[in-house]
Design an enzyme around this catalytic site. Structure first.
Site, PDB file in Angstrom:
ATOM      1  N   ASP A 217       1.488  -4.101   5.757  1.00 49.47           N
ATOM      2  CA  ASP A 217       1.370  -4.968   4.587  1.00 49.47           C
ATOM      3  C   ASP A 217       0.249  -5.973   4.819  1.00 49.47           C
ATOM      4  OD1 ASP A 217       1.859  -6.422   2.251  1.00 49.47           O
ATOM      5  OD2 ASP A 217       4.012  -6.109   2.397  1.00 49.47           O
TER       6      ASP A 217
ATOM      7  N   HIS B 254      -0.683  -8.549   2.472  1.00 53.36           N
ATOM      8  CA  HIS B 254      -0.644  -9.732   1.592  1.00 53.36           C
ATOM      9  C   HIS B 254      -0.071 -10.940   2.337  1.00 53.36           C
ATOM     10  CE1 HIS B 254      -0.770  -6.256  -1.093  1.00 53.36           C
ATOM     11  NE2 HIS B 254      -1.435  -7.050  -1.908  1.00 53.36           N
TER      12      HIS B 254
ATOM     13  N   SER C  10       7.731  -2.516   3.110  1.00 55.24           N
ATOM     14  CA  SER C  10       7.950  -3.650   4.012  1.00 55.24           C
ATOM     15  C   SER C  10       9.434  -3.951   4.178  1.00 55.24           C
ATOM     16  CB  SER C  10       7.234  -4.899   3.480  1.00 55.24           C
ATOM     17  OG  SER C  10       5.850  -4.689   3.412  1.00 55.24           O
TER      18      SER C  10
END
Length: 905
Positions: free
Chosen positions: A438, A440, A491
């Site tokens: 991930d 972000h 996630s």
């Protein structure tokens, strides 16, 4: 006897508002958001003293008393009940009617139970739909109250003349025809918004209110019009002289148009004719939006306001804070986010204190404690806190070399003496990381800043961090808490794995879970059972401080976790016992209930080209008008529709500052060409076979597999699959009505060196701002490319003419659903999209092992053109569809189950 249709209110004495009645002043100071003194007295339970504020309003000429108890620190129902009950026993105050003012209807209803006479409710609206509006209006009518109706519907607050009139007229018809209200008992508030903000769209707000008032009174002559007058001058907060003039000039014209009453400080209204002529003329130019090309009138009023301010007490106050002690100056800089003097003040404090560490542990932490208290009390907002953190980091950076030098001297002294130096325990350590796969991290960065502002030592491992690195670092650094962040659905599985690994390793640190795809229910059902030493889902940055404080307090930790564990256990039991598949169709039946499209008479439009095309934009001004600002403010935990949020009574001032800062940085980004926009678009012939779509490409056929809704629908409601919007495979080989499907990928690139530059000068504020703007630009690029697809590349709506607001609300024909999102939740279909467009090779976007896109500011998706295509969510599916889907994709069932776990019933 002929009773005239007048609005009749009362306290101990009647107030009848006749046509000849002058403007009715509604006293605004018995409002916790409008008077600091009143708010302090209420919070300190000094209700009797708070009555003096009400008495002062009556003595100053208020004819109705507005009472508002909307404060995060208050039990609003208790405060409203207590104050109104006391007020009724004071005849000199209770003689006038009360306006019960709250955004929470439970507080309004509590107030209705207390007042004597006939009161006014402020307010109800259509923002939650007609059913809730009717329910609340019926309750108000049962108590005999008149109602103020805000010009607010399901789409947000009305900001134009036309929307103000339309919403008010709609509400009027409901109230008079369905609820049974008399027209004279209805008061409309068509929203007074701030002018002179520097934003051109705001320049006509006062005119819109005045003209809407005129038309409302013509259409519905017995109704009344009210408004919060102080809103119009929010741009000049702190400059009472100019604000009072603006209020008087505004009322002069609004009353002429038919405004009957308004919430205003009755003791601070200057007489229109007594306003100095120059100031009155400038106020009229701004309020009536005349001589205001390129904000000329606005600029002139701002310049005049600055000159007045320079002569008054406010300017003296601004200068005198520099005469305070260095401790007070540091605190002032921290609370207000001022970096201008931090170098000299830090140096002065370093010379004053015995050790540089004392400056951090003393005045700097005192200042940050104040910031934390204000943020927790809802008196500071996230952008302000991040600015405060910037000041703190700059000061600490100045002191750090001196601290390190002292450490080295102590170390040498201990080595020489043969003694051991034991370091103090220091601040609690919180380790933060975005999990493997991930990319972000805006939310995580914000949480780190907020926790850092509250005295915690933050260890930020960044993005795409493997479980072993997270846990090894936590053990090595003796972290007190571990925080995991994630945006994409894979996630969630990684967080479960980390919780399981913490159990296997025998770890004891509490685990915080956060991020866009995470939820309380998923945490309770999937993650909490894997680790028994404390797992807490944290909704946003503002909650993280309270959670961390509870977990690190030895007296609070056990009861806090017991309560959380009990809540999660109940959520899991409810989830496990929920009703199962009986409300779902068998997959074979769902396929029969597809979208009903008349393919016989439909003629698909052929794109202007087949294959792929690269689109690069060097001038980001092209994308600016396509930006949807609402998600930008949500990033900063400021919720509300844009542009109404800029004039919100609570967060409007800070939202406006944030918006101005964002546009200043955006100006620099565009002017200096910090970032580039790279995108791709492609089109191919397509047909559907049940829930698959077959694309014909230069190298052969590509099959896209989609899922279908299975939930039991109402009669005539289809169970939708994206494949429904593509023409079924043709049986007539000679047919020329071939359908098509498109794909796109866009990215904003070049952010990294500028992020590093901001990090180097400890500027979290602009670092987060840059990330948030890059995300908005990526979405704007996707919107821009979709527009060009509809009108040019595919050209199925060549003459489209929609406003940006209509684009944001998806009023266009066609859709652009993204793999991994509700209509096509399987992320693995991104592999096909990336291969079709050759995305990585041609524009440099790559996929992580969890199928997140890098750079993070990237968007991809499919293009559907059919007029009946629509966005939807697949929702839960049953095992029979899962098995069919895995078979169609030639994917092992366990892999399909892993990627679609959220969908499986």
């Amino acid at each position: 006897m002929n009773i005239k249709p007048y609005l009749r209110l009362s306290g101990l004495e009647p107030l009848t508002i006749r046509p000849e009645t002058n403007f009715v002043n509604v006293g605004e100071r018995t409002n916790v958001t409008g008077s600091k003194k009143f708010a302090r007295l209420i919070r300190e339970n000094k209700y009797e003293e708070a009555l003096s504020v009400a008495r002062q309003q009556v003595e100053s000429g208020a004819q109705i008393l507005d009472v508002n108890m909307d404060d995060a620190l208050l039990d609003g129902v208790h405060a409203m009940t207590t104050f109104l009950n006391l007020l009724q026993a004071e005849p000199d105050i209770a003689k006038i009617p009360v306006m019960i003012d709250s955004s929470k209807f439970s507080i309004i209803e509590a107030g209705l139970k207390c007042v004597q006479g006939r009161c006014v409710v402020n307010s109800i609206s259509l923002k939650e739909g007609e059913e809730k509006f009717i329910e609340q209006a019926t309750i108000c009518k049962a108590y005999g109250a008149a109602v103020i109706v805000m010009a607010f519907d399901e789409q947000g607050q009305a900001d134009t003349k036309e929307r103000k009139i339309s919403i008010c007229h709609r509400a009027y018809k409901i109230l008079t025809e369905q609820v049974g209200y008399q027209p004279q008992d209805i008061i409309f508030d068509p929203n007074i918004f701030a002018v002179a903000t520097g934003i051109e769209e705001h320049n006509n707000y006062a005119v819109d209110f005045i003209e809407a008032t005129r038309e409302i009174k013509r259409l519905m002559p017995l109704t009344k019009v009210s408004g919060g007058v102080s809103n119009v001058s929010f741009s000049f907060r702190g400059n009472d002289h100019v604000r009072e003039a603006i209020h008087s000039v505004f009322l002069y014209y609004a009353i002429k148009a038919g405004m009957d009453m308004g919430i205003v400080n009755a003791g601070q209204l200057v007489i229109y004719d007594e306003i100095e002529p120059r100031l009155r003329e400038l106020c009229e130019d701004v309020l009536l939006n005349r001589n205001n090309d390129n904000n000329e009138a606005t600029e002139k009023l701002i310049l005049f306001a600055e000159s007045v301010k320079g002569k008054g007490k406010e300017e003296v106050r601004e200068l005198t804070w520099r005469n305070n002690s260095v401790e007070e100056r540091l605190k002032h800089s921290l609370v207000n986010g001022i970096t201008d003097f931090i170098d000299e003040d830090t140096e002065e404090a370093r010379l004053k204190y015995p050790k540089p560490l004392d400056v951090i542990e003393g005045p700097l932490m005192d200042g940050m404690n104040t910031v934390g208290d204000l943020f927790g009390a809802g008196k500071m907002f996230l952008p302000q806190v991040v600015k405060s953190a910037r000041v703190m980091k700059k000061s600490v950076a100045i002191l750090t070399p001196y601290i390190e030098a002292e450490k080295e001297l102590r170390k040498q002294a201990h080595l020489k003496a043969g003694t051991v130096n034991e370091e103090s325990a220091g601040a609690a350590k919180i380790l933060l990381a975005t999990v493997k796969g991930d990319v972000h991290d805006i939310g995580k960065n914000i949480v780190g800043v907020v926790l850092g502002c509250n005295g915690y030592d933050i260890i930020d491992l960044g993005v795409m961090v493997h479980a072993d690195k997270i846990l090894d670092t936590a053990i090595r650094e003796k972290a007190d808490i571990i925080g995991l962040s994630g945006l994409i659905t894979p996630s969630l599985d990684e967080m479960v794995h980390i919780a399981r690994e913490m159990t296997r390793r025998g770890m004891t640190q509490p685990l915080l879970i956060g991020g866009a795809t995470t939820s309380r229910i998923h945490t309770a059902v999937k993650i909490a059972p894997e680790y028994k030493n404390g797992i807490v889902h944290v909704l946003d940055a503002s909650r993280s401080v309270t959670v961390a404080g509870s977990l690190l307090n030895k007296d609070l930790k056990s009861p806090f976790l017991e309560e959380i564990n009990l809540e999660y256990l109940q959520l899991k039991e409810h989830f496990d016992n929920r009703k199962s598949i009986k409300n779902y169709l068998a997959y074979s039946e769902a396929k029969k209930n597809k979208v009903n499209i008349d393919w016989t008479n439909y003629r698909p439009v052929t794109p202007s080209f087949l294959g792929t095309q690269v689109i690069e934009i060097t001038d980001l001004n092209v994308l600016r008008s396509y930006i949807d600002w609402k998600p930008f403010f949500i990033t900063w935990e400021m919720h509300g529709n844009f542009p109404a949020i800029l004039t919100d009574a609570i967060i409007g001032t800070e939202a406006t500052r944030l918006f101005e800062d964002a546009n200043r940085l955006l100006d620099q980004i565009i002017l200096e060409k910090w970032l580039t926009a790279k995108g791709m678009v492609g089109f191919w012939q397509a047909c559907s076979i049940e829930d698959d779509v077959i694309l014909t490409t230069e190298t052969g056929e590509v099959k896209l597999s989609f899922l279908r809704q299975q939930i039991q629908k109402a009669k005539d409601q289809p169970n939708i699959s994206l494949a429904d919007f593509i023409r079924p495979q043709l049986t007539d080989e000679n047919s020329t009505t071939t359908d098509h499907l498109g794909a796109f990928a866009v990215s904003i690139q070049g952010i990294e060196p500028h992020i590093q530059s901001f990090e180097a000068v400890h500027d979290d504020y602009n670092k987060i701002m840059l990330q948030a703007l890059a995300d908005r630009l990526a979405e704007a690029f996707a919107e821009y490319l979709h527009f060009r697809t509809r009108t040019e590349f595919w050209g199925y709506v060549k003459n489209e003419n929609l406003t940006n607001e209509e684009l944001i609300h998806e009023k266009y024909q066609g859709i652009r659903p993204a793999p991994g999102y509700p209509a096509c939740p399987d992320h693995t279909e991104k592999y096909k999209l990336f291969d079709l467009l050759k995305v990585t090779d041609r524009i440099g976007i790559s996929l992580t092992e969890s199928l997140a896109m890098y750079p993070a500011s990237s968007v991809c998706g499919w293009y559907f053109s059919h007029p009946q295509s629509q966005y939807f969510g697949v929702g839960k599916i049953s095992k029979d569809q899962l098995e069919d889907y895995a078979s169609r994709k030639n994917m092992p069932i366990e892999d399909a189950e892993r990627w679609l776990r959220q969908q499986i019933e």
